[in-house]
Design an enzyme around this catalytic site. Structure first.
Site, PDB file in Angstrom:
ATOM      1  N   GLY A 287       0.791  -1.206   0.000  1.00  0.00           N
ATOM      2  CA  GLY A 287       0.000   0.000   0.000  1.00  0.00           C
ATOM      3  C   GLY A 287       0.832   1.269   0.000  1.00  0.00           C
ATOM      4  O   GLY A 287       1.909   1.335  -0.605  1.00  0.00           O
ATOM      5  N   HIS A 288       0.333   2.284   0.707  1.00  0.00           N
ATOM      6  CA  HIS A 288       0.886   3.637   0.683  1.00  0.00           C
ATOM      7  C   HIS A 288       2.305   3.692   1.243  1.00  0.00           C
ATOM      8  O   HIS A 288       3.201   4.282   0.642  1.00  0.00           O
ATOM      9  CB  HIS A 288      -0.051   4.542   1.493  1.00  0.00           C
ATOM     10  CG  HIS A 288       0.250   5.990   1.424  1.00  0.00           C
ATOM     11  ND1 HIS A 288       0.272   6.707   0.250  1.00  0.00           N
ATOM     12  CD2 HIS A 288       0.532   6.888   2.408  1.00  0.00           C
ATOM     13  CE1 HIS A 288       0.546   7.981   0.504  1.00  0.00           C
ATOM     14  NE2 HIS A 288       0.718   8.113   1.800  1.00  0.00           N
ATOM     15  N   PHE A 289       2.517   3.100   2.403  1.00  0.00           N
ATOM     16  CA  PHE A 289       3.823   3.139   3.062  1.00  0.00           C
ATOM     17  C   PHE A 289       4.609   1.873   2.708  1.00  0.00           C
ATOM     18  O   PHE A 289       4.767   0.956   3.511  1.00  0.00           O
ATOM     19  CB  PHE A 289       3.658   3.297   4.578  1.00  0.00           C
ATOM     20  CG  PHE A 289       3.224   4.672   4.981  1.00  0.00           C
ATOM     21  CD1 PHE A 289       4.126   5.724   5.018  1.00  0.00           C
ATOM     22  CD2 PHE A 289       1.903   4.933   5.309  1.00  0.00           C
ATOM     23  CE1 PHE A 289       3.741   7.004   5.380  1.00  0.00           C
ATOM     24  CE2 PHE A 289       1.500   6.212   5.669  1.00  0.00           C
ATOM     25  CZ  PHE A 289       2.413   7.249   5.700  1.00  0.00           C
TER      26      PHE A 289
END
Length: 312
Positions: A287-289
């Site tokens: 995901g994002h991180f």
């Protein structure tokens, strides 16, 4: 009861174990730039090629804590916190211009204060507009980009951004208040877990969301974050300028992108290849991180990329 305390006057220097002085360990330092204390992490030999790590929302240089010592084996690493994030000063909203332009100006000042005139930039989330503004000010100083879920193309602004676009177009209290749930702990946790495969969730440290939320919950900080949401709209008109600079200066780029990211979706990754001739792209199942699940892979790719495409 037997006492184990030893008066310090009785301890000979030869009996003391010295601290770990390895250059790969982060030093936690502060540099005053234009009256603002910028906290930062530094590791590695300053004689080596410098990599500047620019963090995203809602975190700080803390997001790079595990990456820094790996990169520092080969490179000099700097990871500053923006004002209102991490350990940097967080002046009241009424007393400071919280904007991406100001952040970039302070980052340029920070690099000047550190004597850095040649560096690669790792850009993530908010780090992309901050870093691309730094690049626009001094493009010849930037030796290359590592772009991790950071946007410079309108293809990367999809449905997540619709409420922000509404706020940019009409910055009323009502439209701003509609965004305030983003600053709650449940949403912070979601940012770290959404898009991460179930079998990889245990790699994501629960400390991440706690650390980020601690900063968000400081008095006045949510108003600061709402102002940054509003100011993000000033970046979009600059996309064409940044893309022109990409074509003119051709910095090599390594793109590593979590494809499960709902905030900066994968559609934002491929357009960089339109403007940059030397580019390597890796799409990651996360995901994002992305560093939470793919630290080792990303670190190895950065080390190879800097060695092969940046160092002359």
């Amino acid at each position: 009861m037997l006492s184990t305390s030893i008066p310090t006057t009785a301890i000979a220097d030869s009996q003391l174990i010295a601290p770990d002085e390895s250059l790969t360990r982060s030093r936690h330092r502060v540099e005053n730039v234009d009256g603002i204390n910028i906290a930062y992490r530094e590791a590695g030999d300053p004689a080596n090629e410098t990599i500047v790590l620019l963090h995203g929302f809602p975190t700080s240089s803390h997001m790079f804590r595990d990456l820094i010592p790996v990169l520092a084996e080969d490179y000099h690493v700097l990871a500053p916190d923006y004002p209102g994030y991490g350990r940097s000063d967080a002046p009241a909203l009424a007393d400071f211009d919280y904007s991406f332009a100001t952040f970039a100006e302070l980052m340029n000042g920070f690099l000047e204060a550190k004597g850095e005139d040649r560096y690669a930039l790792y850009l993530m989330d908010y780090g992309a507009p901050v870093g691309f503004r730094v690049f626009a000010e001094n493009p010849d100083r930037v030796t290359g980009f590592v772009i991790q879920n950071g946007n410079a193309y309108e293809e990367g602004l999809r449905e997540f951004w619709d409420p922000l676009k509404t706020y940019w177009a009409n910055p009323t209290s009502e439209n701003g208040n509609a965004l305030r749930p983003t600053f709650e702990y449940e949403v912070t946790q979601w940012q770290y877990s959404h898009g991460v495969p179930e079998h990889s969730l245990e790699l994501v440290s629960p400390d991440d969301a706690i650390h980020a939320q601690f900063g968000m919950d400081r008095p006045g900080n949510r108003d600061i974050q709402l102002q940054m949401f509003l100011d993000y709209g000033t970046n979009v008109p600059l996309y064409a300028d940044w893309q022109k600079l990409f074509r003119e200066h051709q910095p090599p780029a390594l793109v590593v992108w979590g494809v499960g990211d709902h905030i900066f979706p994968v559609e934002g990754a491929s357009p960089y290849a339109r403007d940059l001739d030397t580019i390597e792209t890796h799409l990651l199942d996360t995901g994002h991180f992305a560093l939470e699940t793919h630290r080792d892979f990303i670190a190895a790719e950065i080390i190879d990329f800097i060695a092969s495409e940046v160092i002359e």
